[in-house]
Design a protein around this motif. Structure first.
Motif, PDB file in Angstrom:
ATOM      1  N   ALA A  90      -3.325  14.992   5.276  1.00 15.93           N
ATOM      2  CA  ALA A  90      -3.897  13.638   5.755  1.00 15.93           C
ATOM      3  C   ALA A  90      -2.960  12.868   6.919  1.00 15.93           C
ATOM      4  CB  ALA A  90      -3.726  12.786   4.382  1.00 15.93           C
ATOM      5  N   GLU A  91      -1.785  13.115   6.868  1.00 12.62           N
ATOM      6  CA  GLU A  91      -0.937  12.385   7.882  1.00 12.62           C
ATOM      7  C   GLU A  91      -1.465  13.018   9.480  1.00 12.62           C
ATOM      8  OE1 GLU A  91       3.709  12.541   9.601  1.00 12.62           O
ATOM      9  OE2 GLU A  91       3.260  13.025   7.637  1.00 12.62           O
ATOM     10  N   ASN A  94      -4.962  11.473  10.344  1.00 17.38           N
ATOM     11  CA  ASN A  94      -4.793  10.200  10.661  1.00 17.38           C
ATOM     12  C   ASN A  94      -3.992  10.203  12.142  1.00 17.38           C
ATOM     13  OD1 ASN A  94      -5.822   9.055   8.516  1.00 17.38           O
ATOM     14  ND2 ASN A  94      -3.897   9.038   7.404  1.00 17.38           N
ATOM     15  N   GLN A  95      -3.123  11.378  12.580  1.00 19.39           N
ATOM     16  CA  GLN A  95      -2.644  11.121  13.714  1.00 19.39           C
ATOM     17  C   GLN A  95      -3.460  11.604  14.873  1.00 19.39           C
ATOM     18  OE1 GLN A  95       0.707  13.783  13.722  1.00 19.39           O
ATOM     19  NE2 GLN A  95       2.243  12.238  13.052  1.00 19.39           N
TER      20      GLN A  95
END
Length: 186
Positions: A90-91, A94-95
């Motif tokens: 997820a990180e 999003n990045q």
């Protein structure tokens, strides 16, 4: 073959998905797509992870307080491509979407293109060495698999591969390891 399917298609193609990144430009296909108003969708815009190790890309990323992946996604966007980076985290997802608050300069784009070919050539040579050693000599690399009829290969012990490649005569081993090439899948 592109002309043939354009002549026979009842619905004109709108998107052409290609393996496109700074080290793999299919310029003739990209030009064809542009001439026929076909969007080029860039899958593997990070070069299957191998481009994340390019120091110049990381320097540019630091300048903008971004990741190397974000710089490469931005590179695709500025070339008019629709980047399709793969991630299950997820990180990172999003990045990969947070790339609209900066733009690469012409000089930075040139810098990426200038250095990426050297690292790609090196990575391909190391990969060829590792594959040859696995197939021809039965060498086993941790996490590296060669499956007949499939192209999924991966290795995780970059130090062992780099050391063996060095012993085999490869002089220019970047930081004596393969860095993020451990995440590379071909």
């Amino acid at each position: 073959h592109r002309e043939a399917w354009l002549k026979t298609a009842t619905i004109r193609p709108m998107v052409n998905q290609l393996f496109i990144n700074p080290s793999d430009l299919e310029q003739d296909v990209v030009d064809y797509n542009k001439a026929h108003d076909i969007l080029t969708e860039a899958y593997s815009p990070l070069g299957t992870g191998s481009l994340l190790a390019v120091p110049q890309i990381n320097d540019i990323a630091a300048k903008y307080d971004k990741s190397a992946a974000q710089v490469l996604v931005r590179w695709s966007l500025q070339h008019g491509f629709l980047p399709l980076p793969k991630s299950t985290h997820a990180e990172r997802i999003n990045q990969n979407a947070a790339v609209f608050d900066f733009e690469l300069t012409d000089e930075e784009i040139a810098e990426i293109l200038l250095h990426v070919n050297d690292l790609t050539k090196w990575a391909n040579e190391i990969f060829a060495y590792a594959t040859n050693a696995a197939v021809q000599q039965g060498k086993q690399w941790a996490g590296f698999k060669v499956v007949e009829g499939r192209s999924n290969r991966k290795y995780t012990d970059e130090e062992a591969v780099a050391e063996a490649a060095k012993k085999a005569g490869y002089e220019d081993i970047y930081k004596q390891s393969l860095l993020t090439i451990t995440n590379m899948e071909k």
